[in-house]
Design a protein around this motif. Structure first.
Motif, PDB file in Angstrom:
ATOM      1  N   ALA A   2       1.914  19.446  72.412  1.00  0.00           N
ATOM      2  CA  ALA A   2       1.947  18.698  70.977  1.00  0.00           C
ATOM      3  C   ALA A   2       1.704  17.377  71.164  1.00  0.00           C
ATOM      4  CB  ALA A   2       3.919  18.267  71.373  1.00  0.00           C
ATOM      5  N   ARG A   3       1.394  17.313  72.250  1.00  0.00           N
ATOM      6  CA  ARG A   3      -0.039  15.815  72.507  1.00  0.00           C
ATOM      7  C   ARG A   3      -0.908  15.678  72.363  1.00  0.00           C
ATOM      8  NH1 ARG A   3       4.389  14.918  77.222  1.00  0.00           N
ATOM      9  NH2 ARG A   3       3.590  17.227  77.919  1.00  0.00           N
ATOM     10  N   GLY A   4      -1.730  17.413  72.397  1.00  0.00           N
ATOM     11  CA  GLY A   4      -2.724  17.212  72.206  1.00  0.00           C
ATOM     12  C   GLY A   4      -2.993  18.111  70.618  1.00  0.00           C
ATOM     13  N   GLY A   5      -4.316  18.450  70.912  1.00  0.00           N
ATOM     14  CA  GLY A   5      -4.328  19.130  69.384  1.00  0.00           C
ATOM     15  C   GLY A   5      -4.597  20.681  69.355  1.00  0.00           C
ATOM     16  N   GLY A   6      -3.874  21.324  70.809  1.00  0.00           N
ATOM     17  CA  GLY A   6      -4.108  22.681  70.896  1.00  0.00           C
ATOM     18  C   GLY A   6      -3.143  23.514  69.725  1.00  0.00           C
ATOM     19  N   ALA A   7      -3.403  24.702  69.224  1.00  0.00           N
ATOM     20  CA  ALA A   7      -1.793  25.451  68.778  1.00  0.00           C
ATOM     21  C   ALA A   7      -1.104  25.780  69.775  1.00  0.00           C
ATOM     22  CB  ALA A   7      -2.611  26.934  68.233  1.00  0.00           C
ATOM     23  N   PHE A   8       0.227  25.831  68.669  1.00  0.00           N
ATOM     24  CA  PHE A   8       1.370  26.381  69.935  1.00  0.00           C
ATOM     25  C   PHE A   8       0.746  27.916  69.474  1.00  0.00           C
ATOM     26  CE2 PHE A   8       2.775  21.862  68.433  1.00  0.00           C
ATOM     27  CZ  PHE A   8       3.014  21.873  69.485  1.00  0.00           C
ATOM     28  N   GLY A   9       0.471  28.401  68.367  1.00  0.00           N
ATOM     29  CA  GLY A   9       0.548  29.815  67.946  1.00  0.00           C
ATOM     30  C   GLY A   9       0.001  29.886  67.297  1.00  0.00           C
ATOM     31  N   GLY A  11      -2.028  28.820  64.262  1.00  0.00           N
ATOM     32  CA  GLY A  11      -2.636  27.967  64.118  1.00  0.00           C
ATOM     33  C   GLY A  11      -2.068  26.726  64.233  1.00  0.00           C
ATOM     34  N   VAL A  12      -0.929  27.151  64.326  1.00  0.00           N
ATOM     35  CA  VAL A  12      -0.002  25.712  64.324  1.00  0.00           C
ATOM     36  C   VAL A  12      -0.137  24.915  65.919  1.00  0.00           C
ATOM     37  CG1 VAL A  12       2.808  24.733  64.120  1.00  0.00           C
ATOM     38  CG2 VAL A  12       1.931  26.728  63.639  1.00  0.00           C
ATOM     39  N   SER A  13      -0.919  23.330  65.373  1.00  0.00           N
ATOM     40  CA  SER A  13      -1.565  22.783  65.734  1.00  0.00           C
ATOM     41  C   SER A  13      -0.470  20.902  66.018  1.00  0.00           C
ATOM     42  CB  SER A  13      -3.029  21.827  65.592  1.00  0.00           C
ATOM     43  OG  SER A  13      -3.170  21.895  64.467  1.00  0.00           O
ATOM     44  N   ALA A  14      -1.512  20.568  67.283  1.00  0.00           N
ATOM     45  CA  ALA A  14      -0.704  18.822  66.856  1.00  0.00           C
ATOM     46  C   ALA A  14      -0.525  18.728  65.728  1.00  0.00           C
ATOM     47  CB  ALA A  14      -0.656  18.402  68.567  1.00  0.00           C
ATOM     48  N   SER A  15      -2.330  18.579  65.653  1.00  0.00           N
ATOM     49  CA  SER A  15      -2.849  18.245  64.065  1.00  0.00           C
ATOM     50  C   SER A  15      -1.876  19.058  63.152  1.00  0.00           C
ATOM     51  CB  SER A  15      -4.254  18.669  63.940  1.00  0.00           C
ATOM     52  OG  SER A  15      -4.749  17.896  65.421  1.00  0.00           O
ATOM     53  N   VAL A  16      -1.102  19.968  62.612  1.00  0.00           N
ATOM     54  CA  VAL A  16      -0.877  19.913  61.734  1.00  0.00           C
ATOM     55  C   VAL A  16       0.706  19.255  61.733  1.00  0.00           C
ATOM     56  CG1 VAL A  16       0.319  22.333  60.540  1.00  0.00           C
ATOM     57  CG2 VAL A  16      -1.840  22.375  61.774  1.00  0.00           C
ATOM     58  N   LEU A  17       1.483  19.571  62.869  1.00  0.00           N
ATOM     59  CA  LEU A  17       2.987  18.960  63.018  1.00  0.00           C
ATOM     60  C   LEU A  17       2.389  17.455  62.190  1.00  0.00           C
ATOM     61  CD1 LEU A  17       4.088  20.758  66.317  1.00  0.00           C
ATOM     62  CD2 LEU A  17       4.824  21.952  64.029  1.00  0.00           C
ATOM     63  N   ARG A  18       1.897  17.298  62.893  1.00  0.00           N
ATOM     64  CA  ARG A  18       1.672  15.377  62.163  1.00  0.00           C
ATOM     65  C   ARG A  18       1.469  15.214  61.175  1.00  0.00           C
ATOM     66  NH1 ARG A  18      -1.391  14.741  67.443  1.00  0.00           N
ATOM     67  NH2 ARG A  18      -3.311  15.083  66.375  1.00  0.00           N
ATOM     68  N   TYR A  19       0.572  15.506  60.314  1.00  0.00           N
ATOM     69  CA  TYR A  19      -0.254  16.413  58.826  1.00  0.00           C
ATOM     70  C   TYR A  19       1.385  16.511  57.927  1.00  0.00           C
ATOM     71  CZ  TYR A  19      -1.989  16.764  54.652  1.00  0.00           C
ATOM     72  OH  TYR A  19      -2.223  16.795  53.043  1.00  0.00           O
ATOM     73  N   VAL A  20       2.437  17.317  58.442  1.00  0.00           N
ATOM     74  CA  VAL A  20       3.127  18.065  57.864  1.00  0.00           C
ATOM     75  C   VAL A  20       4.098  16.900  57.460  1.00  0.00           C
ATOM     76  CG1 VAL A  20       5.252  19.742  57.554  1.00  0.00           C
ATOM     77  CG2 VAL A  20       2.753  20.473  58.032  1.00  0.00           C
ATOM     78  N   GLN A  34       5.753  35.790  66.176  1.00  0.00           N
ATOM     79  CA  GLN A  34       5.554  35.059  68.100  1.00  0.00           C
ATOM     80  C   GLN A  34       4.759  33.683  67.339  1.00  0.00           C
ATOM     81  OE1 GLN A  34       2.875  38.096  69.472  1.00  0.00           O
ATOM     82  NE2 GLN A  34       2.892  36.748  71.577  1.00  0.00           N
ATOM     83  N   GLY A  35       4.043  33.786  66.530  1.00  0.00           N
ATOM     84  CA  GLY A  35       3.321  32.656  66.567  1.00  0.00           C
ATOM     85  C   GLY A  35       4.975  31.598  65.654  1.00  0.00           C
ATOM     86  N   ALA A  36       5.716  31.829  65.198  1.00  0.00           N
ATOM     87  CA  ALA A  36       5.797  31.155  64.655  1.00  0.00           C
ATOM     88  C   ALA A  36       7.613  29.949  66.089  1.00  0.00           C
ATOM     89  CB  ALA A  36       7.297  31.366  63.352  1.00  0.00           C
ATOM     90  N   SER A  37       7.841  31.626  66.886  1.00  0.00           N
ATOM     91  CA  SER A  37       8.574  31.499  68.027  1.00  0.00           C
ATOM     92  C   SER A  37       7.955  30.153  68.778  1.00  0.00           C
ATOM     93  CB  SER A  37       9.385  32.424  68.370  1.00  0.00           C
ATOM     94  OG  SER A  37       7.606  33.382  68.873  1.00  0.00           O
ATOM     95  N   GLN A  38       6.944  29.810  69.199  1.00  0.00           N
ATOM     96  CA  GLN A  38       6.018  29.711  70.239  1.00  0.00           C
ATOM     97  C   GLN A  38       6.078  28.228  69.215  1.00  0.00           C
ATOM     98  OE1 GLN A  38       2.113  31.010  70.166  1.00  0.00           O
ATOM     99  NE2 GLN A  38       2.906  33.085  72.130  1.00  0.00           N
ATOM    100  N   ALA A  39       5.926  27.814  68.094  1.00  0.00           N
ATOM    101  CA  ALA A  39       5.924  26.218  67.788  1.00  0.00           C
ATOM    102  C   ALA A  39       7.360  26.426  68.073  1.00  0.00           C
ATOM    103  CB  ALA A  39       5.046  26.436  66.497  1.00  0.00           C
ATOM    104  N   ILE A  40       8.052  26.548  67.817  1.00  0.00           N
ATOM    105  CA  ILE A  40       9.382  25.993  67.354  1.00  0.00           C
ATOM    106  C   ILE A  40      10.217  25.822  69.023  1.00  0.00           C
ATOM    107  CG2 ILE A  40      11.725  26.836  67.085  1.00  0.00           C
ATOM    108  CD1 ILE A  40      10.441  28.807  64.444  1.00  0.00           C
ATOM    109  N   ILE A  41       9.623  26.381  69.782  1.00  0.00           N
ATOM    110  CA  ILE A  41       9.590  26.573  71.688  1.00  0.00           C
ATOM    111  C   ILE A  41       9.340  25.320  71.909  1.00  0.00           C
ATOM    112  CG2 ILE A  41       9.769  27.047  73.775  1.00  0.00           C
ATOM    113  CD1 ILE A  41      10.447  29.681  72.402  1.00  0.00           C
ATOM    114  N   ALA A  42       8.314  25.085  71.593  1.00  0.00           N
ATOM    115  CA  ALA A  42       7.465  24.431  72.048  1.00  0.00           C
ATOM    116  C   ALA A  42       7.638  22.292  71.882  1.00  0.00           C
ATOM    117  CB  ALA A  42       5.948  24.362  72.046  1.00  0.00           C
ATOM    118  N   SER A  43       8.275  22.393  70.040  1.00  0.00           N
ATOM    119  CA  SER A  43       7.918  21.455  69.589  1.00  0.00           C
ATOM    120  C   SER A  43       9.224  21.048  68.435  1.00  0.00           C
ATOM    121  CB  SER A  43       6.405  21.068  68.428  1.00  0.00           C
ATOM    122  OG  SER A  43       6.606  22.125  67.570  1.00  0.00           O
ATOM    123  N   GLY A  44       9.994  22.408  68.244  1.00  0.00           N
ATOM    124  CA  GLY A  44      10.994  21.662  67.527  1.00  0.00           C
ATOM    125  C   GLY A  44      10.708  22.346  66.336  1.00  0.00           C
TER     126      GLY A  44
END
Length: 130
Positions: A2-9, A11-20, A34-44
Motif C-alpha cells: 500500500a505504501r508503494g505503487g505496486g498492485a495488490f492483485g 490492478g488494485v495499486s496504491a495509486s488506485v486506492l488513493r484516487y478512489v 483472488q485479486g479482490a481478496s489480496q487487496a482487502i487483506i493488504a489494505s482493507g
C-alpha cells in the motif's frame, strides 16, 4: 504494498486506492475474487471480484453489474492490464469489464492502470452490455 505503487492483485495499486479515496470512495470491481481478496487483506479496501477465484469459474452478468452500480454497491472497475507481466486476462469477467470500459468514465491513475468510474452510468452500462 500500500505504501508503494505496486498492485495488490488485478490492478488494485496504491495509486488506485488513493484516487478512489480522494474522489468519493466506493467499491472497486476487479476481475477475480483472488485479486479482490489480496487487496482487502493488504489494505482493507472495498473491493469486489467480478469473476470467480481464478476468474474462470463464474461470471457476473452486465445486468448484475448495472444493478450493483444503480444501487451504489459498486462504483469503480479496474481495467485489465492487457498482456505481458502483470496481465490479467481472466475470462470469467471479460464481458463485464468490457462493458465497464464502454460505459464508464476512464481515468488513468498511473502509467499502467485505468479505472472506470461508473457512478450514474447504470443505464449506459446496460446499453453497453446489449
Amino acid at each position: 504494498g500500500a505504501r508503494g505503487g505496486g498492485a495488490f492483485g488485478s490492478g488494485v495499486s496504491a495509486s488506485v486506492l488513493r484516487y478512489v479515496k480522494t474522489h468519493g470512495g466506493g467499491t472497486i470491481g476487479v476481475s477475480s475474487q483472488q485479486g479482490a481478496s489480496q487487496a482487502i487483506i493488504a489494505s482493507g479496501a472495498r473491493v469486489a471480484g467480478l469473476g470467480g477465484f481464478s476468474g474462470r469459474e463464474s461470471a457476473v452478468s452486465v445486468s448484475w453489474l448495472a444493478r450493483a452500480v444503480a444501487d451504489g454497491r459498486i462504483r469503480w472497475v479496474v481495467a485489465d492490464r492487457g498482456s505481458g507481466p502483470g496481465a490479467d486476462g481472466r475470462s470469467g469477467s471479460r464481458e463485464v469489464i468490457a462493458a465497464a470500459k464502454r460505459a464508464g468514465r476512464a481515468v488513468r491513475v498511473d502509467s499502467s492502470t485505468v479505472v472506470y468510474d461508473l457512478q450514474g452510468r447504470a443505464d449506459a452500462l446496460r446499453s453497453a452490455g446489449a
